[in-house]
Design an enzyme around this catalytic site. Sequence first.
Site, PDB file in Angstrom:
ATOM      1  N   SER A 163      12.690 -19.107 -35.498  1.00  0.00           N
ATOM      2  CA  SER A 163      12.786 -18.719 -36.941  1.00  0.00           C
ATOM      3  C   SER A 163      14.040 -17.834 -37.168  1.00  0.00           C
ATOM      4  O   SER A 163      14.269 -17.888 -38.541  1.00  0.00           O
ATOM      5  CB  SER A 163      11.518 -18.351 -37.559  1.00  0.00           C
ATOM      6  OG  SER A 163      10.463 -19.362 -37.269  1.00  0.00           O
ATOM      7  N   HIS A 195       0.715 -20.468 -46.663  1.00  0.00           N
ATOM      8  CA  HIS A 195       1.316 -19.223 -47.502  1.00  0.00           C
ATOM      9  C   HIS A 195       1.473 -19.426 -49.102  1.00  0.00           C
ATOM     10  O   HIS A 195       1.682 -18.377 -49.767  1.00  0.00           O
ATOM     11  CB  HIS A 195       2.856 -19.022 -46.973  1.00  0.00           C
ATOM     12  CG  HIS A 195       3.312 -18.566 -45.636  1.00  0.00           C
ATOM     13  ND1 HIS A 195       3.554 -19.368 -44.647  1.00  0.00           N
ATOM     14  CD2 HIS A 195       3.112 -17.125 -45.170  1.00  0.00           C
ATOM     15  CE1 HIS A 195       3.591 -18.717 -43.625  1.00  0.00           C
ATOM     16  NE2 HIS A 195       3.369 -17.294 -44.036  1.00  0.00           N
ATOM     17  N   CYS A 227       7.763 -18.820 -43.758  1.00  0.00           N
ATOM     18  CA  CYS A 227       7.196 -20.108 -43.849  1.00  0.00           C
ATOM     19  C   CYS A 227       7.822 -21.379 -43.377  1.00  0.00           C
ATOM     20  O   CYS A 227       8.957 -21.725 -43.896  1.00  0.00           O
ATOM     21  CB  CYS A 227       6.901 -20.297 -45.435  1.00  0.00           C
ATOM     22  SG  CYS A 227       5.894 -21.573 -45.655  1.00  0.00           S
TER      23      CYS A 227
END
Length: 612
Positions: free
Chosen positions: A328, A372, A385
């Site tokens: 991420s 989320h 997310c």
Amino acid sequence: MSRLTPEKPSRDQRLAVLVTLASLGFALVATGLLRLQLVENERYRRLAEENHVRREVRRAPRGVIRDRHGAVLADNQPSFNVVFRPFPAESSARLTTDRRWLEQVARLCGADTLAVQRAVRAAAATGQSATLRRNAPMDVVAAVEELRADLPGVEVVVEPLRRYPHGRLAAHLLGYAGEIGDEELARLADRGYRPGDLIGRSGVERAYEDVLRGDDGHEYVVVNAMGRRVAGASVVPPTDPVPGGDLVLTVDLRLQQALEDVMGDVERGAAVALDPHDGAILALVSRPSFDPNEFARGLSNERWRELARGGGDPLLNRAVQGVYPPGSTFKVATMLAALRARAARPGTRLQPCPGGYEFGGRYFRCWERRGHGSLDLIGALAHSCDVYFYQLGLRLGLPRLEATARALGLGERTGVDLPHEKKGLVPGAAWYDQRWGAGRWRKGLLLNLAIGQGELLVTPLQLALLAAEVANGGHAVRPHLVDPDPGGAPLARPVQPGLELSDADWGAVRTAMEKVVSEGTGGAARLAGLPVAGKTGTAQNPRGKDHALFLCYAPAARPQVALALVVENGGHGGSAAAPRAGRALHAYFVPDSAALAVAPPAWPADTTDVGD
């Protein structure tokens, strides 16, 4: 009278024979003298000189390496070395078959008899001295001196030995110097290398070998028939060795030590800190590590096999040679690509996150299984997310995502002044066409790429470069360890072009990264009084536990350090990498006197609760 007549010719014949033999003898002597004087003059002149005058090398010390504040990272110290100095070639060659001499020397040097034999044979053939043992302890030095009469050709000399005063600290950054090998000697013969010389093998020692290496001196000394030095020859003045050039690195020893400390319990991983203004490397750590002093002193074959082929690859510089899925942390690049292409704005909301996203008959999960909900772009990065970025990747398309990643320095070598840098991988359409066939790859791969998975591969140095370029507003910099001399050649241009965005777009990315630490997945890097902007990452690993990653810069308002960490098999970036970054920044920015005012981040007690 008649009896005397036949005896006279007999005496004359004998006299003639004697005269002939004498003449032949004198002729043979004269021929031998002529052969010695004319035919073999050069050979015997050389042997006579070898029995009288010998040329000895005076080793030049390598240059000293210092950090940016003058702290010594590598220098030299005197070393007692056991060497074999070849005396007349015939005598030296005989020693290679003298079993008793070979065994005695091998025992003193702690070496294999065959290795000593090879070294002596090479020395006898080339006329160059051979180093049999470096940095010999005093008991060995005393034994060699005591047995001088029984060990012709063997001496103890004092030469400079490479020293790394901090041991394992910055080992992969500095590298090490080792004795030159036979193949290298043959290849580098025109550059003046001799048997026994040190040559840079890795790190700065290798990258700046031509600077650090000095010029050896020499002197002519009088020796006896056993090759022992008697006195200095006065006919030719000695030539003093010229030390190698010194280097001042961009490294900050205090930050280097801080990173070493927080990575101390990591089995495998790496960390890199850059100055975001110019790309100067402030610190670089790779785990597992090694002690470069071992190479300077000389390694046994067993120890070399342990380092080269043992578990963990301690000689591998993971900071520039290790490649990992960015996880991420790559969402920073995806966000920049979206803003650059106007595929989304900071306030853009996409389909809410229910914990996963269905596409192409597959269900792509978010790391937060509960979902989320509805987020804008800034909130999506702050809370990492996956569902939001799945949709963003589809909006962007592969060409625009690839172009932005490459503009930020991913997928290509950065041009850092360290050897064997890997370039990683940012796949594009051409790459997929070559791998799967033209048009045979599916659009769904964009979902994985947008969150830093799939075929993406980066080095920790590239992640630090990504953080630096966000911190400096997209200005391209080239990571480097040595600044150019004032007035000298400028630093080579950055490999990547950098990235142009509006101030508002850069502000949105920085705000999102600050929220990652202040309220999102990077909370373990939070420091009271020192705003940190960062991004966590958890990269899936098919061969074991996930890798933990974190990139950041600090202070957020006026960045001075850009930092990236990778902890192999560490689990979540928020729990294994972020707190280590926070502690390193705390140690660097917060003086001891203020330690009570600004507390470092605590290690998360339960790593399962910390996401991405």
